[in-house]
Design a protein around this motif. Structure first.
Motif, short mmCIF file in Angstrom:
data_model
loop_
_atom_site.label_atom_id
_atom_site.label_comp_id
_atom_site.label_asym_id
_atom_site.label_seq_id
_atom_site.Cartn_x
_atom_site.Cartn_y
_atom_site.Cartn_z
N THR A 1 0.83 -1.20 0.00
CA THR A 1 0.00 0.00 0.00
C THR A 1 0.87 1.26 0.00
OG1 THR A 1 -1.74 -1.15 1.20
CG2 THR A 1 -1.78 1.26 1.25
N ILE A 2 1.94 1.24 0.77
CA ILE A 2 2.85 2.40 0.79
C ILE A 2 3.45 2.62 -0.58
CG2 ILE A 2 4.96 3.34 1.79
CD1 ILE A 2 2.61 3.29 3.72
N GLN A 3 3.85 1.52 -1.25
CA GLN A 3 4.42 1.66 -2.59
C GLN A 3 3.38 2.23 -3.57
OE1 GLN A 3 7.74 1.10 -3.83
NE2 GLN A 3 6.64 2.37 -5.31
N GLN A 4 2.13 1.78 -3.46
CA GLN A 4 1.09 2.31 -4.35
C GLN A 4 0.89 3.81 -4.12
OE1 GLN A 4 -2.04 -0.40 -3.14
NE2 GLN A 4 -1.83 -1.62 -5.00
N ILE A 5 0.95 4.25 -2.88
CA ILE A 5 0.83 5.68 -2.59
C ILE A 5 2.02 6.44 -3.17
CG2 ILE A 5 0.83 7.39 -0.74
CD1 ILE A 5 -0.70 5.35 0.98
N ASP B 1 3.56 5.66 -5.72
CA ASP B 1 3.36 5.67 -7.17
C ASP B 1 2.24 6.61 -7.59
OD1 ASP B 1 5.38 3.84 -7.54
OD2 ASP B 1 4.04 2.11 -7.54
N GLY B 2 1.60 7.27 -6.64
CA GLY B 2 0.54 8.22 -6.96
C GLY B 2 -0.86 7.65 -6.93
N GLN B 3 -1.03 6.39 -6.52
CA GLN B 3 -2.36 5.78 -6.42
C GLN B 3 -2.94 6.11 -5.04
OE1 GLN B 3 -2.35 1.59 -7.66
NE2 GLN B 3 -0.38 1.95 -8.70
N PHE B 4 -3.43 7.31 -4.89
CA PHE B 4 -3.84 7.79 -3.57
C PHE B 4 -5.13 7.14 -3.07
CE2 PHE B 4 -1.57 11.95 -4.85
CZ PHE B 4 -0.34 11.39 -4.52
N ASP B 5 -5.86 6.50 -3.96
CA ASP B 5 -7.09 5.82 -3.51
C ASP B 5 -6.84 4.35 -3.20
OD1 ASP B 5 -6.59 4.90 -6.04
OD2 ASP B 5 -8.64 5.18 -6.79
N ALA B 6 -5.58 3.92 -3.26
CA ALA B 6 -5.27 2.49 -3.10
C ALA B 6 -5.72 1.95 -1.75
CB ALA B 6 -3.76 2.26 -3.27
N ASN C 1 -9.74 -1.49 -2.24
CA ASN C 1 -10.08 -2.90 -2.03
C ASN C 1 -10.85 -3.15 -0.73
OD1 ASN C 1 -8.75 -3.78 -4.41
ND2 ASN C 1 -6.78 -3.60 -3.34
N SER C 2 -11.36 -2.08 -0.13
CA SER C 2 -12.05 -2.23 1.14
C SER C 2 -13.56 -2.26 0.94
CB SER C 2 -11.69 -1.05 2.06
OG SER C 2 -12.31 0.14 1.61
N LEU C 3 -14.27 -2.40 2.06
CA LEU C 3 -15.74 -2.38 2.01
C LEU C 3 -16.27 -1.01 1.60
CD1 LEU C 3 -16.47 -4.30 5.36
CD2 LEU C 3 -16.51 -5.23 3.03
N PHE C 4 -15.39 -0.01 1.62
CA PHE C 4 -15.81 1.36 1.29
C PHE C 4 -15.27 1.80 -0.06
CE2 PHE C 4 -15.22 0.78 5.84
CZ PHE C 4 -16.47 1.12 6.34
N SER C 5 -15.01 0.82 -0.94
CA SER C 5 -14.41 1.13 -2.24
C SER C 5 -15.29 2.04 -3.09
CB SER C 5 -14.10 -0.16 -3.00
OG SER C 5 -15.29 -0.92 -3.16
N ASP C 6 -16.59 2.05 -2.84
CA ASP C 6 -17.48 2.91 -3.63
C ASP C 6 -17.20 4.39 -3.38
OD1 ASP C 6 -18.68 0.64 -4.60
OD2 ASP C 6 -20.37 0.69 -3.20
N TYR C 7 -16.51 4.68 -2.29
CA TYR C 7 -16.25 6.09 -1.94
C TYR C 7 -14.79 6.47 -2.19
CZ TYR C 7 -20.57 5.16 0.62
OH TYR C 7 -21.85 4.79 0.96
N LYS C 8 -14.09 5.69 -3.01
CA LYS C 8 -12.66 5.93 -3.20
C LYS C 8 -12.37 7.24 -3.90
CE LYS C 8 -12.08 3.33 -7.56
NZ LYS C 8 -13.51 3.04 -7.78
N ASP C 9 -13.35 7.81 -4.60
CA ASP C 9 -13.13 9.07 -5.29
C ASP C 9 -13.41 10.29 -4.41
OD1 ASP C 9 -12.45 7.75 -7.65
OD2 ASP C 9 -14.56 7.53 -8.22
N MET C 10 -13.84 10.05 -3.18
CA MET C 10 -14.13 11.16 -2.26
C MET C 10 -12.88 11.36 -1.37
SD MET C 10 -18.07 10.13 -1.27
CE MET C 10 -18.30 11.58 -0.25
N ALA C 11 -12.20 12.46 -1.60
CA ALA C 11 -10.89 12.69 -0.97
C ALA C 11 -10.94 12.64 0.55
CB ALA C 11 -10.32 14.04 -1.43
N TRP C 12 -11.95 13.26 1.14
CA TRP C 12 -11.99 13.29 2.61
C TRP C 12 -12.32 11.92 3.19
CZ3 TRP C 12 -9.53 16.57 5.24
CH2 TRP C 12 -9.32 17.88 4.76
#
Length: 580
Positions: free
Chosen positions: A280-284, A286-291, A295-306
């Motif tokens: 996960t740290i490597q993905q961050i 790499d710029g994948q800030f929603d990583a 893959n969590s139960l809250f993946s539907d909200y991955k585009d919401m920054a807060w």
């Protein structure tokens, strides 16, 4: 050994320890990732992902079973603390089985998804390699200690492919007092371990294209340092609390169930907690800030920054519990790796959250790396290790100034609240920590009571009289006599001055039995008491000698200030040559 100077012989052994340490590091990384990839990639099964929740429990259970079934009668410990203890109290001796048992148990724990790191086990394995190499060649304490440190440095170097960090780790954590010649064996071992590990397992831990830091962001680096420092204090305190919880569970298999089920629930809510967490740290980076949410139960909200920021903060606190559950439940690992992950999560949440305010645009990967360095500095009380480790494993030398500030401030905050690190707190409380700030206390802590107890005293019995033992009393070279019963229990003492007065007729009573003449000593020393307590009792009553008894008050001998001072001088000499 007859033809080569001691210094050159140590360098040769440092070569050997470095190569073997590098092999051990490569083996541990390869074995762990083989188990992890087999479970995650090679098994094609529709329901396998649901078993991720029980895999950590299985790994901890296998680790406990291995220790209980294959290491019968042998003491097994994990973490960096036992290494420090072996230097302080065990003449740098580490049992041989740690060379392989640390690798096997940590590979099973982390490979099956336990939320801990591999760094402490490989440092322990490397230290065992160095310690047993020194013992095999019959070396002295200082040489064995140096080789132990070389092995630990080789382990860290091989695990991270970071020779400088490995060397500094050994100096900061294991060898707080060192001289320049100590660098040479450490450099050799760390460098060779990195080369060997890189040849056998070349995959880097992290990779990032770090950019120059901006002066405008300096205030925010300082703010991050404060946040990381405070979190490191929290982690140290929660570590003590969780350890207390598990101490109350006496059955080791109950610990496995509690930790395994708790981990499963946490991983269900926060999938990042599965395994080391480095992915996960490597993905961050790499710029994948929603990583972290993807893959969590809250993946539907991955585009919401807060939502990402808040979920990261929750994951951060969950990681602290997950790591401590893994370690206290019977799994093998250390807080070295979790500290890196937690620091990275703090740096990400801080920088990404600040960017959402639109007050400033911070370079998120740079703050992730700074957070990792700060967490290591605070938790381990090792600012230089945190600084150079992150700079080496990420190639982030362009961030040297922010890393220096964050690590130093985080360390100072933690040190101002907690005098000792998470590694040394327990040892300091038990008086088993070498402290170079208080040399008197350090030398006393190294001294063991059984080595200063003197036993060549004439024993007197309560039914005897001074006349009965006249010859023994006159020819005794001691001026104090213990009076004991037939069970060996100490009844009291009597001094030679009084006995001579009785025998010479200066005082009546030469025909009285000793049970009527017995005197109560100023104090007694229990065999379980440490030397600080012994000296405190002697100084309190200004006495030169005190009797020593066991738990049942049976007489064992006397301890005198003369014997303590002689031992003290010998230990000072040894400590003076500690790292020449």
């Amino acid at each position: 050994m007859q033809k080569i100077s001691n210094r050159n012989f140590m360098i040769i052994l440092a070569f050997a320890v470095g190569i073997i340490g590098g092999l051990a590091a490569a083996l541990l990384k390869g074995l762990t990732h083989f188990i992890a990839s087999t479970l995650q990639d090679d098994i094609e099964w529709h329901y396998k992902y649901s078993f991720y929740l029980v895999f950590p429990l299985i790994g901890i259970l296998l680790s406990v079973l291995y220790v209980r079934k294959f290491l019968k009668g042998k003491k097994f410990e994990h973490g960096i603390t036992p290494i420090i203890y072996s230097i302080s109290r065990k003449s740098s001796r580490i049992e041989l089985h740690n060379v392989y048992s640390q690798i096997i148990t940590s590979a099973m724990t982390v490979g099956f998804g336990g939320s801990s790191g591999l760094e402490a086990p490989i440092a322990y394995s490397g230290a065992a390699i160095g310690s047993n190499t020194g013992r095999f060649f019959g070396l002295q304490y200082k040489e064995i200690t140096m080789l132990l440190a070389c092995g630990a440095a080789a382990g860290i170097s091989g695990a991270f492919n970071s020779p400088i960090a490995g060397m500094i780790f050994a100096i900061e954590i294991l060898l707080p007092e060192f001289s320049i010649p100590a660098f040479i064996p450490l450099l050799i071992s760390a460098a060779l371990a990195s080369v060997v590990s890189r040849l056998l397992y070349s995959e880097p831990l992290f990779h990032t294209a770090s950019t120059e830091w901006e002066v405008e962001a300096l205030f925010f680096y300082l703010l991050l340092a404060v946040v990381v420092g405070l979190y490191s204090v929290y982690f140290a305190k929660i570590s003590t609390i969780v350890k207390g919880w598990f101490t109350k569970i006496t059955n080791p298999y109950n610990k496995v169930w509690v930790s395994g089920i708790s981990l499963g629930v946490l991983i269900l809510l926060f999938p990042t907690l599965y395994g080391e967490g480095y992915l996960t740290i490597q993905q961050i980076l790499d710029g994948q800030f929603d990583a972290i949410v993807k893959n969590s139960l809250f993946s539907d909200y991955k585009d919401m920054a807060w939502v990402v920021v808040c979920y990261t903060v929750l994951t951060l606190f969950a990681k602290s519990f997950a790591a401590l559950f893994t370690l206290n439940g019977g799994g093998n690992g250390g807080v070295f790796g979790p500290s890196l992950v937690m620091g990275g999560l703090i740096g990400f949440a801080f920088a990404y959250g600040m960017n959402q305010t639109e007050l400033i645009q911070l370079n998120v990967p740079n703050f992730v790396m700074a957070g990792m360095a700060g967490a290591l500095a605070g938790v381990m009380h090792a600012p230089l290790t945190g600084l150079f480790l992150i700079a080496e494993i990420t190639g982030g030398y362009t961030l040297m100034v922010p890393l220096m500030l964050v690590t130093s401030i985080s360390y100072l905050i933690n040190r101002s609240v907690l005098k000792h690190s998470i590694y040394t707190k327990v040892l300091a409380e038990s008086g088993d920590l070498l402290s170079y700030e208080d040399k008197d206390r350090t030398v006393l802590s190294m001294m063991k009571l059984r080595y200063v107890v003197e036993r060549n005293f004439v024993k007197l019995y309560p039914w005897e009289t001074p006349i009965d033992r006249k010859s023994d009393i006159i020819h005794s070279k001691r001026n104090i006599f213990p009076i004991i019963d037939q069970e060996g229990v100490l009844l009291g003492i009597i001094y030679s001055e009084r006995l001579f007065e009785l025998l010479l007729g200066e005082e009546e009573g030469a025909d009285k039995t000793f049970d009527k003449l017995v005197q109560k000593p100023n104090d007694i020393i229990r065999e379980s008491e440490n030397m600080e307590v012994v000296m405190a009792k002697m100084n309190r009553d200004d006495v030169w000698i005190l009797p020593v008894v066991d738990a049942d008050n049976r007489y064992l001998g006397f301890v005198s200030k003369a014997s303590v001072f002689n031992k003290y001088r010998a230990l000072l000499v040894r400590q003076g040559h500690y790292l020449e």
